[in-house]
Motif scaffolding. Sequence first.
Motif, mmCIF file in Angstrom:
data_model
loop_
_atom_site.group_PDB
_atom_site.id
_atom_site.type_symbol
_atom_site.label_atom_id
_atom_site.label_comp_id
_atom_site.label_asym_id
_atom_site.label_seq_id
_atom_site.Cartn_x
_atom_site.Cartn_y
_atom_site.Cartn_z
ATOM 1 N N PRO A 323 -33.908 15.713 28.285
ATOM 2 C CA PRO A 323 -33.104 15.083 27.233
ATOM 3 C C PRO A 323 -33.975 14.659 26.048
ATOM 4 C CG PRO A 323 -32.533 14.194 29.397
ATOM 5 C CD PRO A 323 -33.787 15.004 29.581
ATOM 6 N N VAL A 324 -33.493 14.925 24.844
ATOM 7 C CA VAL A 324 -34.171 14.499 23.627
ATOM 8 C C VAL A 324 -33.301 13.441 22.964
ATOM 9 C CG1 VAL A 324 -35.009 15.191 21.350
ATOM 10 C CG2 VAL A 324 -35.331 16.709 23.317
ATOM 11 N N ILE A 325 -33.842 12.239 22.826
ATOM 12 C CA ILE A 325 -33.110 11.116 22.258
ATOM 13 C C ILE A 325 -33.138 11.219 20.742
ATOM 14 C CG2 ILE A 325 -33.017 8.602 22.060
ATOM 15 C CD1 ILE A 325 -34.691 8.591 24.759
ATOM 16 N N SER A 326 -31.985 11.383 20.144
ATOM 17 C CA SER A 326 -31.869 11.384 18.690
ATOM 18 C C SER A 326 -31.655 9.950 18.233
ATOM 19 C CB SER A 326 -30.694 12.257 18.245
ATOM 20 O OG SER A 326 -30.349 11.989 16.897
ATOM 21 N N MET A 327 -32.618 9.420 17.469
ATOM 22 C CA MET A 327 -32.456 8.053 16.984
ATOM 23 C C MET A 327 -31.210 7.935 16.110
ATOM 24 S SD MET A 327 -36.443 7.179 16.112
ATOM 25 C CE MET A 327 -36.244 5.420 15.945
ATOM 26 N N LYS A 328 -30.921 8.973 15.350
ATOM 27 C CA LYS A 328 -29.777 8.954 14.441
ATOM 28 C C LYS A 328 -28.456 9.044 15.188
ATOM 29 C CE LYS A 328 -28.180 11.132 10.152
ATOM 30 N NZ LYS A 328 -28.505 12.158 9.113
ATOM 31 N N ARG A 329 -28.397 9.887 16.198
ATOM 32 C CA ARG A 329 -27.147 10.134 16.904
ATOM 33 C C ARG A 329 -26.928 9.190 18.087
ATOM 34 N NH1 ARG A 329 -28.344 14.866 18.734
ATOM 35 N NH2 ARG A 329 -28.949 14.087 20.799
ATOM 36 N N ASP A 330 -27.995 8.876 18.827
ATOM 37 C CA ASP A 330 -27.855 8.171 20.099
ATOM 38 C C ASP A 330 -27.982 6.659 20.006
ATOM 39 O OD1 ASP A 330 -27.431 10.439 21.802
ATOM 40 O OD2 ASP A 330 -29.548 10.949 21.538
ATOM 41 N N TRP A 331 -28.562 6.147 18.927
ATOM 42 C CA TRP A 331 -28.800 4.705 18.842
ATOM 43 C C TRP A 331 -27.904 4.046 17.805
ATOM 44 C CZ3 TRP A 331 -34.903 4.351 18.921
ATOM 45 C CH2 TRP A 331 -35.361 4.735 20.194
ATOM 46 N N LYS A 332 -27.168 3.022 18.221
ATOM 47 C CA LYS A 332 -26.337 2.266 17.292
ATOM 48 C C LYS A 332 -27.200 1.441 16.342
ATOM 49 C CE LYS A 332 -22.563 1.714 20.635
ATOM 50 N NZ LYS A 332 -21.771 0.741 21.424
ATOM 51 N N VAL A 333 -28.281 0.892 16.848
ATOM 52 C CA VAL A 333 -29.236 0.124 16.036
ATOM 53 C C VAL A 333 -30.630 0.621 16.373
ATOM 54 C CG1 VAL A 333 -27.739 -1.902 15.938
ATOM 55 C CG2 VAL A 333 -29.470 -1.730 17.744
ATOM 56 N N ILE A 334 -31.575 0.352 15.488
ATOM 57 C CA ILE A 334 -32.970 0.735 15.741
ATOM 58 C C ILE A 334 -33.762 -0.476 16.218
ATOM 59 C CG2 ILE A 334 -35.065 1.738 14.789
ATOM 60 C CD1 ILE A 334 -32.772 3.704 14.870
ATOM 61 N N PHE A 335 -33.822 -1.496 15.381
ATOM 62 C CA PHE A 335 -34.614 -2.695 15.688
ATOM 63 C C PHE A 335 -33.712 -3.850 16.093
ATOM 64 C CE2 PHE A 335 -36.958 -0.591 12.056
ATOM 65 C CZ PHE A 335 -37.899 0.029 12.855
ATOM 66 N N PRO A 336 -34.279 -4.823 16.820
ATOM 67 C CA PRO A 336 -33.496 -6.029 17.124
ATOM 68 C C PRO A 336 -33.117 -6.760 15.840
ATOM 69 C CG PRO A 336 -35.490 -5.929 18.473
ATOM 70 C CD PRO A 336 -35.624 -4.882 17.408
ATOM 71 N N ALA A 337 -32.092 -7.605 15.919
ATOM 72 C CA ALA A 337 -31.735 -8.413 14.763
ATOM 73 C C ALA A 337 -32.919 -9.294 14.376
ATOM 74 C CB ALA A 337 -30.516 -9.284 15.098
ATOM 75 N N SER A 338 -33.046 -9.575 13.100
ATOM 76 C CA SER A 338 -34.162 -10.394 12.620
ATOM 77 C C SER A 338 -34.187 -11.724 13.349
ATOM 78 C CB SER A 338 -34.038 -10.629 11.111
ATOM 79 O OG SER A 338 -34.126 -9.406 10.408
ATOM 80 N N GLN A 339 -35.373 -12.147 13.716
ATOM 81 C CA GLN A 339 -35.523 -13.382 14.470
ATOM 82 C C GLN A 339 -35.747 -14.555 13.528
ATOM 83 O OE1 GLN A 339 -38.693 -12.654 17.276
ATOM 84 N NE2 GLN A 339 -37.665 -10.889 18.176
#
Length: 339
Positions: A323-339
């Motif tokens: 499996p190849v994880i597409s950051m654009k297709r497979d992830w709703k967000v990239i980084f955690p919300a700002s702390q």
Amino acid sequence: MSSFASLTRRTFLVALLAVGLIALPQFHALAQADPLPSWNDGAVKSAITEFVQRVTTQGGPDFVPAEERIATFDNDGTLWCEQPFYFQMAFAFDRVRAIAPQHPEWKDEQPFKALLEGDVKTAATAGEKGLLSVIAATHSGMTTEEFSSEVLDWTKTARHPRFNRPYTELVYQPMLEVMQYLRANGFKTFIVSGGGIDFMRPWTERVYGIPPEQVMGSSSVTEFKLTSDGKPELIKTAKVQFIDDGPGKPVGIQQHIGRWPIIAFGNSDGDLQMLQYVSGGPGARLALYVHHDDAEREYAYDRSSEIGKLDKGLDEAAAKGWPVISMKRDWKVIFPASQ
């Protein structure tokens, strides 16, 4: 991207080296409404959850005892961002500026002069020899405790040039969820990175939930000494000990872990041998690549990139069905919300 990126990853590692949550008892996979909420539904998410279900179903054909549930993760580009250059390089450049008052000769000595003037492009012309001198100046000749303290101080104050956030906030939320999900299902999670082991260990437990003893990385020789008053010290030296990249990764896994992982995540050709090793073992196995294809939310790069190049790995993934994880297709967000 800085022209320092033209230096190969191995060059950086050699330069670097020249100086130097809880596994639960075995049980069936936890029932959760959505163990990976930052992932979009699709083939990759299903591949992960179905694999965990298979290997944790007691009595099933693919059941794996908890003590053998080992998961390995590359760090740079797999667990956190690695552009515009490896974050450990950013640390080294910042350290040059921090300790410059102790080295007045750097005002006229390259590549230090260029770095002090903020001219990374000119500094890059010094090539491997120049980078070696930077790493030597910033990573050796101190105790391991002193180096850890410097790294921790840097993580509190340094900011990424594009995102203006601490580097340790530029971790991938979906991957944090994967690690937590695996640990909740009896897995032990390890970092297997080409980056410096002493650079990662001070902060990985706080950021990833992975304790220092489960962090593998490239290393320099460390020497034991007694001070004049008999206090023991470990001193970082300029001698290469081990490069944990490419074929070094499966070797390091055997030496450090002593068990054959059953799932592994990487993002570059430097992780190819680790994924080959993990996927080639007996029983249920899963090897996955993170593909950087989201220029808007992070970066887009693969076959032609000097940082995190993914070329042979893409071909092997296609041939072997990884499996190849597409950051654009497979992830709703990239980084955690700002702390």
